[in-house]
Every structure is written in C-alpha cells, then in structure tokens.
Design an enzyme around this catalytic site. Sequence first.
Site, PDB file in Angstrom:
ATOM      1  CG  ASP A 191      56.408  15.376  27.829  1.00 17.55           C
ATOM      2  OD1 ASP A 191      55.550  15.017  27.011  1.00 17.55           O
ATOM      3  OD2 ASP A 191      57.131  14.590  28.469  1.00 17.55           O
ATOM      4  CD  GLU A 219      51.512  14.811  27.100  1.00 18.69           C
ATOM      5  OE1 GLU A 219      51.222  13.715  26.614  1.00 18.69           O
ATOM      6  OE2 GLU A 219      52.598  15.018  27.679  1.00 18.69           O
TER       7      GLU A 219
END
Length: 727
Positions: free
Chosen positions: A405, A458
């Site tokens: 993330d 990401e």
Amino acid sequence: MSGFPGHEVITALVSGRYADPFSILGMHLTSEGLEIRALLPDASAVTLIESKTGRKITELNCEDDRGFFSVLLSRRKKPFRYQFAVTWHEHTYIIEDPYRFGPLLQDIDSWLLAEGTHLRPYERLGAHPDVLDGVEGMRFAVWAPNAQRVSVVGQFNFWDGRRHPMRQRRENGIWELFLPAVTIGQLYKYEIIDCNGETRLKADPYAFEAQMRPETASVTRGIPAIADGDPARNAANGRHQPISIYEVHLGSWRRHVENNYWLSYGELAQQLVDYVKYMGFTHLELLPINEHPFDGSWGYQPLGIYAPTRRFGTPEDFRLFIDAAHQAGINVLLDWVPGHFPGDEFGLAKFDGTSLYEYADPREGLHQDWNTLIYNYGRNEVRNYLAGNALFWLERYGIDGLRVDAVASMIYRDYSRPAGQWVPNHYGGNENLEAIAFLRYTNHTVGTQRDGAITVAEESTSFSGVTAPPDSGGLGFHYKWNMGWMNDTLRYMQLDPVHRKYHHHQMTFSMVYAYSENFVLPLSHDEVVHGKQSILNRMPGDVWQKFANLRAYYGFMWGHPGKKLLFMGNEFAQWKEWNHDVSLDWHLLDDTDSMHSGVQRLVRDLNQCYRQHSPLYDLDYRYDGFEWLVADDAENSVFAFLRRDSHGNEMIVVSNFTPVPRLGYRIGIPTPGRWREVLNTDSQYYNGSNMGNSGELHSEQVPSHHREHSLLLTVPPLATIFLAREA
C-alpha cells in the site's frame, strides 16, 4: 556476606527500577559458597528444592519484607538445578526460577538482528513456547535499547512489573526472559520504564495474536508452521497467466442478517471462497487483516502486523481460510502496509521513550494526511521488523503475494507536503533513499526465499522501474497498479457520450506507456468511497444506459493489456458507495432477471472468457501482444484492437461508447479468416438490447485501415464485443 546487594539495590529491584536483575537474582557462586536470591512479592515463606531429587534443602531468609529472599549454601560450590516452594496467602506452589536460566539469544542471531539482515526475526523476537533445561515455558524478547527497565507482565504474574524484569543484551538493545509454566493463550504485554523514567505498557510488536479490540494485550501463541509451496499456485502468479483479482474487505463482504455481525474465518472459508470460485476469479485479495485498533481504517493503520485480526477468529482459523482458498484453486494476496502506523499509546509510538520505530522529526515521521507515523527505514532493526513480516505471511500462512500500500508515500520525502515541511535526502533530493533501499531489500528477500510469491505496488506516480529487478536499479515489484489507466478511463466513462469524442485520448493514452511496467488494471475500494459514488452511479444516462456503460467498460477492461482487479460489489453493480460497517447489498441479486444479476453474469463470463483465451493475457507485457485496429475514430467513440498470444492465436476487442448502434462498421484486420463472437456485453443474457453478429463473421478482401482484409461488423450501442479467430 560476599556480594550481597545493599538496601538501595534491593529497593530499586523491588520498585521495578533495577535494569540488571540477573546480576542479583538467581544462583550466584561467591567466595563463601552458593547464594540463591529471589524477589517474590507478597510471599510469606520460600523453600529451596533440589530439582533432581525433589528434596527440600533449606528455607530462604526474608531479607526485606517487600519480598526479597536469599540463602547462602556455604558447603556447596557447584551450581545445581533447583525450584522454589513458595507460600502465598497460606497456599504453597512449586515454581521454577526464571533467573536460573542463561542468555537466550545466540550470537549469530544477535549479530543479524543488529545488522538488519535476519531473514526471520520473528523466530527470535516476540513470545515463543520453548523447553529449556527440561522446563516448559515461554521465552520473550523485545527490542527497546533506550529503556531503563523492561518486564514481562500478564495473567501469569498479576500484571506486576516488579515480578519478572528482563535481561538486557547491551550489545543490541534486546531484552529477554524465559518464563517457566507460561502457556499458549495467555495475555501479556511489556511494561517499560522508558528513557525518561515514565512507565509504558506496550503490546508485543512481534505478537502472533492479539486481543479483540478495544482490548490491546498480546496473546501467547506458537509460531505457525511453514506452509508448503505449490507449483500450480506459483505458476498462477506468472506474467503469462490470467490474473483476475477479487478485492475484499472481510468485515463487510457479507454479514449476518440478524445482528449485522461479521462472518467468521470459517464461514468465509465456505461462503466467500465458493463465491470467488463461482465467479471465476483467479485471485482473492484481502484488505489488511493485520491487527488494527480502528475499524474505520479498514486495516490500513495496523499495529499488530504479525497477528491476523481477532475480529473473525483465531490465527488457526485464518490459516484454514487460506487453505480453503488454495484447495479451491484460488491464490490469495494480502494488502500489506509498511508505509505508516497509528500512534496509539499501546503500540510502537515512542516505544522506549524515543522515536524508536518512527522518524523523530515530524517532517519525516508524521503523515499529515492520515495523522499516522512513518517507519524509520534507515534503522536496521526497523527494516528487519518489516521485511521479516513480509516473509512471515508468505512462509507461515501460505499467502501467495503482497500488495504493498501507498508506495508513493514511502519513496518521496515531499509526499503531500508543502515546501518547507519536508527534509531533503543527503543529496538534496526528494526521494527517500532509505525507503527505496528497504523496498528493494524486501522484494529481493521475497524473491529468493519464497518461490512463486509476488509483490504488487500501489504506486501512483511515474517513478521509473517499479517492476524492474533491484539489481537493475528497479524496486523489484512483480506488478504495479495502473492508476493512470484507472483515472483516465473513469473520467472518460463519466462523460455523457455526446462529449466523449473530445476526450478520446483518455482511452488510448495508457498504451503509450503500457509496457513501461507490468501493470494491473485496478477498480479498487478507493474508487467507491469518500463521496466518489459507486462505479455504476458514475456512469451517465438513464438506468439502462448506466448499466450498459458499465458492461461496456468492463468488457474494455478485460480486453485491455494488464491483469485485472475488481473490488467487491462492483461485480454486481452495487448502487451505493461501499460502507465498511454493513454488508454489500446482496438483495439486489434476489431477482435473477435484474440488471444487477446481468452484470454479475457478465463479470463471471468475462473471467471465464479471459481464462480460456490466451491472447487476452499471454503477452500482456510484450509489444507484439497488442495491435490497434481502430484508435482514431473519435467521432463515433469506437475503439478496436487485437490481442495475440505467443502461438499466433488472436482476439479482437471492439468497444462502442455511444448509444448509437454502428451497423456495417468495417475494420481492417491483419489476418483473414473466420471469426467467432465469443462475448457481447449487449447480450440479452446480460440485460442488453441483444444486437450482435449472429455468432460468426468471415473476413473480406476489402482494404480498410491500411490493411488488405477487413471485417464488416455490427457494433451494439454502449457495448464491447470479443471476436476470436477460428483455426
């Protein structure tokens, strides 16, 4: 009495402020014989017992009525195993003395932990069941180099920090202690007197289980067994394989109707796994399941990164859930958050009174957007803590890959910071060199230690080489989310069709950079929250047009190069934004003839078509796997491209993003022959208008689009069709 501690030392020990308890407590060889000392608050009597024979040797003297006992065995010079018979409140208990055991950490482990290169720090730090000198118990170890004293506290010692102060390993700042008779399933924390003399109660950073929130204690638990790898699962992660990911928040995918309570890991192992298999997804991606204090963070603010959240069951239950997915042929990816952590008092923040895990300067160590703390990636022990955690989930739970993330927030020092509120690196630039080195190290570790496992970034910027190998200057991820594709295409799809011809490039621009990284096309949870509306509700037009737009968009997505990711609820076109506090709107599927059921059937068929036709995935990351057939028909908002596999098989994808049917639409093709319409998003089966090409087409030797052969098509309104070339 030689070496006997003075009153000041005993007072410091009794008050829990003596940093070296092993120098006082336990058995010590003195010039006058063996001396045994013990701190046993509230005890009224203590008897020394020889473990080998069970014989009572002598009573210990109460040297201080606050619980300090000792005895000198002047006639014995050789150390021996012993126990205490301790009387508390008229009840006598036989106990082992934790202070008779030697150091726990081996020199090689100590070196690697300090160097930050220990591949599996979780095997040495934290709480582990063990047998020392024939005695069963639990060994504890925690890194707190600036603490004045650290004790293990828990159910087994009345949460009293005086009873079990730990040994400090000054060479690396680790505190350790073996506690006999502590068993699996008991609550514990570390009581730390920090560098400022303040007492802090901290959960174990390496705990394998934690209490159910809002409680915050760690739970003693054995380390999970190593999960066997599987060649088929390894192969399913490959770049030449179909990867269609179903992204799920376990707490809100489905809930119990009667009380809105979560499904358990066991229930999810049946219901969710069966559903993912039925829908044809190849991979299941879980929003973070690491223990976290706040439901509203969706797991993205974790504090117990080695513990599966207790919300849905035990670690064993979670392991069975993963096993169930694997048995169904589904690979499991886990969202992993090494970018930040919340500042809750019981967690990592100011762990020993200093900024131990986080950067001390708030210009480096505070995420202003999320009010969370940023790991100090330049610190060896922090890098070890995080990289070891990545390997932990892959090895110990059989997770097939990690989606990392907020990578951009890690690699840029000025991420979401105005001028003057960030600290440049030592070259004066804005890159966080320590974070970049950490990501390279972690990806290298995963690649060398766990065959077939993948990492997915990401990363929302144009940082170069995200999926390039670390030894080539890249970050070493296997895949990267294509945020540019997602933003461009969603902006295009939100436009009224009459205006789309002016924004044609938003659907074609992604092919300019499609081969710069190994991309995943994501329609993730981030696109259906915070007022953005659901994907369906972002489509223009009346109800029929909204659904038709969405079906056409999904067809374009599944045809486009790149692996696929769809967040839960999108597969049946939920009207509402995602709400983590309630279940998805499954009632929308009660009517099998509804528009929602039609979208669900389409997504299922897209997955099946995708998996069955290798041109749609085999050469995702090679130029020769894609060819534009019609890229410039902005006036009609039509796109056509060809997908090809390594054996020469071909698939044509044609999209019409206006509500006007394109009858007799001719496209030039490189290969003549017979073509079969294998999927049409306008099919009546999906609640479309049922326009199409009657199943089969034959090319004509009519030049078009600079090619000698062409196909004459009916392109339905707001639809995407797939045409496979027949042998």
